[in-house]
Design an enzyme around this catalytic site. Structure first.
Site, PDB file in Angstrom:
ATOM      1  N   ASP A   1       0.558  -1.068   0.032  1.00  0.00           N
ATOM      2  CA  ASP A   1       0.163  -0.272   0.242  1.00  0.00           C
ATOM      3  C   ASP A   1       0.499   0.772  -0.009  1.00  0.00           C
ATOM      4  O   ASP A   1      -0.204   1.867  -0.344  1.00  0.00           O
ATOM      5  CB  ASP A   1      -0.795   0.678   1.237  1.00  0.00           C
ATOM      6  CG  ASP A   1      -0.248   0.515   2.273  1.00  0.00           C
ATOM      7  OD1 ASP A   1       0.812   0.515   2.871  1.00  0.00           O
ATOM      8  OD2 ASP A   1      -1.157   1.091   3.043  1.00  0.00           O
TER       9      ASP A   1
ATOM     10  N   GLU B   1       5.032  -9.670   5.574  1.00  0.00           N
ATOM     11  CA  GLU B   1       3.389 -10.604   5.140  1.00  0.00           C
ATOM     12  C   GLU B   1       3.115 -10.881   3.830  1.00  0.00           C
ATOM     13  O   GLU B   1       2.742 -10.699   2.629  1.00  0.00           O
ATOM     14  CB  GLU B   1       1.967  -9.396   4.910  1.00  0.00           C
ATOM     15  CG  GLU B   1       2.037  -8.155   6.536  1.00  0.00           C
ATOM     16  CD  GLU B   1       0.698  -7.103   6.051  1.00  0.00           C
ATOM     17  OE1 GLU B   1       0.660  -7.309   5.476  1.00  0.00           O
ATOM     18  OE2 GLU B   1       0.213  -7.185   7.399  1.00  0.00           O
TER      19      GLU B   1
ATOM     20  N   TYR C   1      -4.520  -6.676  12.797  1.00  0.00           N
ATOM     21  CA  TYR C   1      -5.448  -5.541  12.253  1.00  0.00           C
ATOM     22  C   TYR C   1      -6.931  -6.094  12.966  1.00  0.00           C
ATOM     23  O   TYR C   1      -8.212  -5.819  12.389  1.00  0.00           O
ATOM     24  CB  TYR C   1      -5.494  -5.194  11.122  1.00  0.00           C
ATOM     25  CG  TYR C   1      -4.442  -4.217  10.938  1.00  0.00           C
ATOM     26  CD1 TYR C   1      -4.047  -3.020  11.191  1.00  0.00           C
ATOM     27  CD2 TYR C   1      -3.289  -5.077  10.182  1.00  0.00           C
ATOM     28  CE1 TYR C   1      -2.642  -2.265  10.929  1.00  0.00           C
ATOM     29  CE2 TYR C   1      -1.689  -4.078  10.077  1.00  0.00           C
ATOM     30  CZ  TYR C   1      -2.134  -2.987  10.293  1.00  0.00           C
ATOM     31  OH  TYR C   1      -0.633  -2.431   9.614  1.00  0.00           O
TER      32      TYR C   1
ATOM     33  N   GLU D   1       2.907  -5.103  14.694  1.00  0.00           N
ATOM     34  CA  GLU D   1       2.210  -3.845  13.680  1.00  0.00           C
ATOM     35  C   GLU D   1       0.750  -3.788  14.290  1.00  0.00           C
ATOM     36  O   GLU D   1       0.265  -5.728  14.347  1.00  0.00           O
ATOM     37  CB  GLU D   1       1.592  -4.488  11.331  1.00  0.00           C
ATOM     38  CG  GLU D   1       2.917  -3.651  10.670  1.00  0.00           C
ATOM     39  CD  GLU D   1       2.653  -3.307   9.863  1.00  0.00           C
ATOM     40  OE1 GLU D   1       1.246  -3.709   9.147  1.00  0.00           O
ATOM     41  OE2 GLU D   1       3.313  -4.072   8.322  1.00  0.00           O
TER      42      GLU D   1
HETATM   43  C1  GCB Z   1      -0.244  -4.462   6.484  1.00  0.00           C
HETATM   44  C2  GCB Z   1       1.037  -3.644   5.923  1.00  0.00           C
HETATM   45  C3  GCB Z   1       1.222  -2.349   5.680  1.00  0.00           C
HETATM   46  C4  GCB Z   1       0.517  -1.766   5.780  1.00  0.00           C
HETATM   47  C5  GCB Z   1      -0.857  -1.640   6.806  1.00  0.00           C
HETATM   48  C6  GCB Z   1      -1.877  -1.101   6.403  1.00  0.00           C
HETATM   49  O1  GCB Z   1      -0.604  -4.846   7.214  1.00  0.00           O
HETATM   50  O2  GCB Z   1       2.227  -4.426   6.483  1.00  0.00           O
HETATM   51  O3  GCB Z   1       1.984  -1.683   4.582  1.00  0.00           O
HETATM   52  O4  GCB Z   1       0.258  -0.496   5.376  1.00  0.00           O
HETATM   53  O5  GCB Z   1      -1.235  -3.279   7.154  1.00  0.00           O
HETATM   54  O6  GCB Z   1      -2.451  -0.212   7.329  1.00  0.00           O
HETATM   55  O7  GCB Z   1      -2.802  -1.557   5.679  1.00  0.00           O
END
Ligand code: GCB
Length: 594
Positions: free
Chosen positions: A170, A410, A463, A499
């Site tokens: 992204d 990832e 997340y 993350e």
């Molecule tokens: C992730 C990725 C990262 C993205 C993030 C997001 O899992 O590793 O590159 O920016 O999520 O905010 O979607």
């Protein structure tokens, strides 16, 4: 030891250096014949020629979509003179801090250097290609990504026939000459590389070293000195490799783990010929520290560490990923203000000047290769992936700040074919570095993953409360805990969170908390903190790294509003509410744990 010279260019007693940074000519539309590509067809009057600053990404400098989303090669060029004192005895080298993604470099229209995989330096001798008078350097830069580049991307043909570069990660695929370009000299016989490995024995530091020389290697003699931070000599030798013992050593400690973090020594090599004439001299900063890990703990100099940090990006307005010293200092000042002690160079190697700051300040780095969202595993891809790791290792091997290698972010590790692939990738980095643990920032769950068996410390991206159960904060604590526990139970290894986070639009306030508001971002963090505290009590949880340090630019995407807004800081590096909230936690943890 693995070697290959990519020492940082420095002015020393014997080496001189000239910068080629500044304004270059830039040409966008150079598709076509080879002659047209390198500018031999007389198209220097082309209206597309612009001035382009180096270092910088090129995308956000012009005002057109054609520049921002450019697909295919672009050309940079400038003229330069070599200092008159350089003519004669010396070798003249050209070095790029990085060019994204690939570069072909021509000196006076002769091919001088090529490099692929951005974010890493490359160098080569150009003495024989130079004129005494004006010289012209042209660099053909291509940002095109394919199924075998690192990272991967593809060219899509859209309805209507237009072609565009697409990718699954992204962050915006910036391109250009984004780090410094220098010319420098060495003698004919020169110090090509230095490898330093340190261990700690009580109050002593043991410094094992090996210097590599290229050129005429007969009858050379060496003077090796180790200097402390006050430039006092604390160790000496006359051999090109060996072990030096430093009594009462100042160890390299992370920020807030010691009152003098980031202590650096200098390893100085002086190379003499048989007449005792100084041929070459080079000074390499290094720190004395030793890492260790087992199934529950990660230690530095025998003390357990808990990582309090960030995932980050090299990203800012206008310059994109271009090296920007004010930004680097601001970012590290913010990290100290917030009480962080670590970050991951997500999702590619950062500039050497950034790594220097981490070395000096005692910030621990999880050093990542540009392999993000890897899929379509193939042998060609594997070779490129391994090469990126080799080059990263050669660049960063002497840095005390680098405490872990991240071999991927990832990747599609739920696929069975990923097993063989990561077996090879991890064996590759292990074949030349056993002193640092390796990790992957994994998003696929422990239950489907095929990579954990090859790693030392398990990185988890999670997340829940955002991509999973968006808005349902009640799911966070159990979702985070069960995923981290699952990884630890399956592999019996330490786990950290690489993350977690939520987007927040700066200034958007909604009570009660609602997705995208500053309130929601803070509330989500408070739920994760509960989970982390419970995980820490279990004795194998070694760190938390929030996504992201600052807001950053992405490709056009309906899930993004002007970019990814998961930053604690805005893209202009001002705090959101979340930064103040994180600061309370990081300082509390620092005071409790150190
Ligand atoms: C992730 C990725 C990262 C993205 C993030 C997001 O899992 O590793 O590159 O920016 O999520 O905010 O979607």
């Amino acid at each position: 030891y693995v070697h290959g010279g990519i020492l940082y260019p420095r002015i020393t007693e014997t080496r001189e250096l000239v910068s080629l940074d500044g304004l270059w000519h830039f040409s966008l539309n150079i598709n076509g014949s080879f002659n047209e590509k390198i500018g031999l067809s007389g198209n220097t009057n082309d209206k597309d020629i612009h001035l382009m600053p180096v270092p910088s990404s090129f995308n956000d400098i012009p005002t057109t979509l054609d520049a921002r989303d450019h697909l295919g090669p672009v050309r940079y060029e400038r003229s330069f003179r070599v200092p008159s004192g350089w003519q004669g005895e010396k070798r003249i080298w050209l070095r790029f801090g990085s060019v994204c993604y690939s570069a072909e470099v021509y000196i006076n229209d002769k091919l001088a250097l090529t490099h692929e995989i951005g974010h890493l330096p490359f160098t080569g001798e150009i003495t024989s290609l130079l004129n005494n008078a004006d010289n012209v350097i042209k660099v053909i830069v291509d940002t095109t990504l394919t199924s075998t580049t690192v990272p991967q991307g593809y060219t899509a043909t859209l309805p209507g026939g237009v072609k565009k570069l697409k990718y699954t990660f992204d962050f915006f695929n910036y391109g250009g000459i984004d780090r410094p370009v220098v010319l420098y000299t060495t003698s004919q016989t020169y110090i090509d590389d230095i490898n330093i490995i340190t261990t700690v024995d009580g109050d002593k530091g043991l410094v094992s070293y090996k210097t590599t020389v290229k050129g005429d290697e007969t009858e050379l003699s060496y003077k090796i000195s180790i200097l402390d931070a006050n430039n006092e000599v604390v160790g000496e030798s006359n051999t090109d490799n060996g072990v030096l013992e430093i009594k009462d050593a100042h160890f390299w400690w992370p920020y807030l783990m010691h009152d003098d973090p980031g202590y650096l020594y200098t390893f100085k090599v002086q190379l003499y010929d048989s007449n005792n004439l100084l041929l070459d001299s080079y000074s390499q900063p290094f720190g004395i520290r030793e890492l260790a890990w087992n199934s529950t703990t990660f230690t530095i100099n025998g003390k357990p560490v808990y990582l309090r940090g960030f995932g980050r990006h090299e990203d800012s307005d206008i310059r994109g990923k271009g090296l920007d010293l004010p930004l680097i200092i601001r970012d590290h000042n913010l990290m100290r203000w917030i009480g962080a002690n670590a970050y991951r160079t997500s999702h590619y190697p950062y500039a050497e000047e950034i790594m220097d700051m981490a070395d000096r300040l005692g910030i621990m780095i999880i050093d990542e290769v540009p392999a993000v969202n890897t899929e379509n595993f193939s042998n060609d891809l594997l070779e490129n992936h391994k090469r990126s790791l080799t080059e990263l290792f050669l660049r960063d091997k002497n840095r005390p700040s680098v405490v872990m290698w991240s071999i991927a972010n990832e990747p599609r590790t739920q696929l069975p074919e990923s097993q063989d692939y990561y077996n090879h990738v991890s064996a590759h980095i292990k074949s030349f570095d056993k002193t640092r643990p390796i990790t992957i920032a994994n998003i696929y769950g422990f239950d489907v993953d095929h990579s954990g068996q090859f790693l030392d410390i398990l990185g988890v991206n999670k997340y829940v409360g955002w991509y999973e159960y968006a808005g349902d904060l009640e799911t966070v604590v159990s979702g985070m805990i069960s995923q981290a526990e699952g990884w630890h139970k399956k592999h019996n290894k330490p786990v950290f969170v690489t993350e977690y986070g939520a987007d927040a639009m700066e200034g958007l306030h909604i009570l009660p908390d609602y997705l995208w508001s500053e309130e929601y971002q803070v509330k989500l963090m408070s739920e994760y903190f509960k989970a982390f505290d419970q995980l820490r009590d279990q004795g194998w949880f070694v760190g938390e790294m929030i996504w992201n340090f600052a807001d950053f630019k992405t490709a056009n995407d309906i899930r993004r509003v002007g970019g990814n807004k998961k930053g604690m800081f805005t893209r202009q590096r001002q705090p959101k509410n979340s930064a103040h909230f994180l600061r309370k936690r990081y300082w509390l943890l620092a005071n409790k744990l150190n």
